[in-house]
Design a protein around this motif. Structure first.
Motif, PDB file in Angstrom:
ATOM      1  N   ASP A  70       0.862  -1.184   0.000  1.00 37.70           N
ATOM      2  CA  ASP A  70       0.000   0.000   0.000  1.00 37.70           C
ATOM      3  C   ASP A  70       0.898   1.233   0.000  1.00 37.70           C
ATOM      4  OD1 ASP A  70      -1.986   1.877   0.326  1.00 37.70           O
ATOM      5  OD2 ASP A  70      -2.380   1.386   2.429  1.00 37.70           O
ATOM      6  N   VAL A  76      -5.914   0.747   0.883  1.00 35.06           N
ATOM      7  CA  VAL A  76      -6.369   0.074  -0.334  1.00 35.06           C
ATOM      8  C   VAL A  76      -5.177  -0.079  -1.272  1.00 35.06           C
ATOM      9  CG1 VAL A  76      -7.983   0.098  -2.275  1.00 35.06           C
ATOM     10  CG2 VAL A  76      -8.647   1.134  -0.082  1.00 35.06           C
ATOM     11  N   THR A 111     -11.828  -9.362  -0.881  1.00 32.20           N
ATOM     12  CA  THR A 111     -11.501  -8.316   0.099  1.00 32.20           C
ATOM     13  C   THR A 111     -12.366  -7.065  -0.034  1.00 32.20           C
ATOM     14  OG1 THR A 111      -9.792  -7.311  -1.310  1.00 32.20           O
ATOM     15  CG2 THR A 111      -9.109  -9.110   0.152  1.00 32.20           C
ATOM     16  N   GLN A 112     -13.296  -7.040  -0.968  1.00 36.67           N
ATOM     17  CA  GLN A 112     -14.148  -5.859  -1.123  1.00 36.67           C
ATOM     18  C   GLN A 112     -15.082  -5.691   0.082  1.00 36.67           C
ATOM     19  OE1 GLN A 112     -13.797  -3.526  -3.669  1.00 36.67           O
ATOM     20  NE2 GLN A 112     -12.013  -4.862  -3.936  1.00 36.67           N
ATOM     21  N   SER A 118     -14.652  -4.568  -7.864  1.00 39.81           N
ATOM     22  CA  SER A 118     -13.957  -3.310  -8.113  1.00 39.81           C
ATOM     23  C   SER A 118     -13.427  -3.287  -9.544  1.00 39.81           C
ATOM     24  CB  SER A 118     -12.790  -3.138  -7.140  1.00 39.81           C
ATOM     25  OG  SER A 118     -11.929  -2.102  -7.555  1.00 39.81           O
ATOM     26  N   SER A 122      -9.024  -3.380  -6.834  1.00 37.31           N
ATOM     27  CA  SER A 122      -8.437  -2.975  -5.565  1.00 37.31           C
ATOM     28  C   SER A 122      -8.481  -4.108  -4.539  1.00 37.31           C
ATOM     29  CB  SER A 122      -9.188  -1.764  -5.006  1.00 37.31           C
ATOM     30  OG  SER A 122     -10.549  -2.091  -4.773  1.00 37.31           O
ATOM     31  N   HIS A 124      -8.526  -4.523  -0.330  1.00 33.51           N
ATOM     32  CA  HIS A 124      -8.708  -3.786   0.920  1.00 33.51           C
ATOM     33  C   HIS A 124      -7.991  -4.520   2.054  1.00 33.51           C
ATOM     34  CE1 HIS A 124     -11.905  -0.809  -0.328  1.00 33.51           C
ATOM     35  NE2 HIS A 124     -11.821  -1.612  -1.376  1.00 33.51           N
TER      36      HIS A 124
END
Length: 239
Positions: A70, A76, A111-112, A118, A122, A124
């Motif tokens: 990150d 994110v 992981t959304q 997404s 992405s 998360h």
């Protein structure tokens, strides 16, 4: 193997694999409560407090591992950030690009925060536990389901990586030993887990092996909490 108390035996005469892949029966003498999964520290006998001097920011060990990627610290991770991070630790551009795309294709949806995918692929960090795959060393613990994977650091499972497979050197793994471990850890029909574990360990070996081709124990421990990536990045900057 305990000769005085069979209930403490770690090897069974009729199961040769238990003798081939040994455990450390005295680990509790080297590290306090090795059976206790640590939420924020990757510990072993040489590092009973984990990677000292690091600000964990209250993140789990797996979140710390992911946080290196990150780049802007917003929680994110986008594919271009993963690419930049992989380049920063020494991976070539083609490998970094392909790996970034693969990782995000696999990890973005689990992981959304909601049900919508997404478009930017992405990842998360707060939900990174949902991306834990099977057929691994189980050093990151799990409660056994998609929603409740926890991913604390299990010292006993980490130690078993080397007691079982470090045949040439007790605290290092050769490429052949890594391959043996990956084969041993496979869960039946878990093709995604097989591929993910192979990708992770082969990449780690590629960027962090020593001059003789071994992955040292401290290198592997640092990969679990992300401290290795920070050291590799600094090393690349200095050279």
């Amino acid at each position: 193997m305990s000769s005085s108390d069979p209930s403490l035996a770690t090897e069974a005469p009729q199961a040769a694999v238990t003798s081939e892949r040994k455990l450390s029966p005295d680990l509790q003498e080297q590290l306090a409560k090795p059976y206790l999964a640590r939420a924020m520290a990757a510990v072993d006998p040489s590092h009973p407090e984990g990677s000292k001097g690091r600000d964990t920011k209250g993140m789990s060990v797996l979140q710390q591992h992911a946080a290196f990627f990150d780049r802007n610290g917003d929680g994110v991770i986008y594919p271009w950030e993963t690419f930049q991070s992989l380049r920063a630790i020494g991976l070539g551009s083609p490998s970094a690009f392909g790996t970034s795309i693969l990782l995000h294709l696999v990890l973005t949806y689990p992981t959304q925060p909601g049900w919508m995918p997404s478009p930017l692929l992405s990842i998360h960090i707060k939900n990174i536990h949902r991306g834990k795959h099977g057929s691994d060393s189980e050093t990151y613990d799990t409660e056994g389901s998609f929603s409740y994977s926890v991913c604390r650091f299990e010292p006993a499972k980490f130690d078993a990586i080397f007691s079982k497979f470090g045949k040439t050197r007790p605290n290092a793994l050769s490429e052949d030993e890594i391959n043996a471990m990956l084969k041993h850890n496979r869960n039946m029909y878990d093709f995604l887990g097989w591929a993910a574990a192979n990708l992770e360990w082969k990449l780690l070996h590629k960027v962090a092996k020593d001059k003789e081709g071994f992955l040292q124990r401290e290198i592997v421990r640092g990969a679990f909490d992300g401290s290795l990536f920070e050291r590799l990045q600094e090393s690349k900057k200095s050279t």
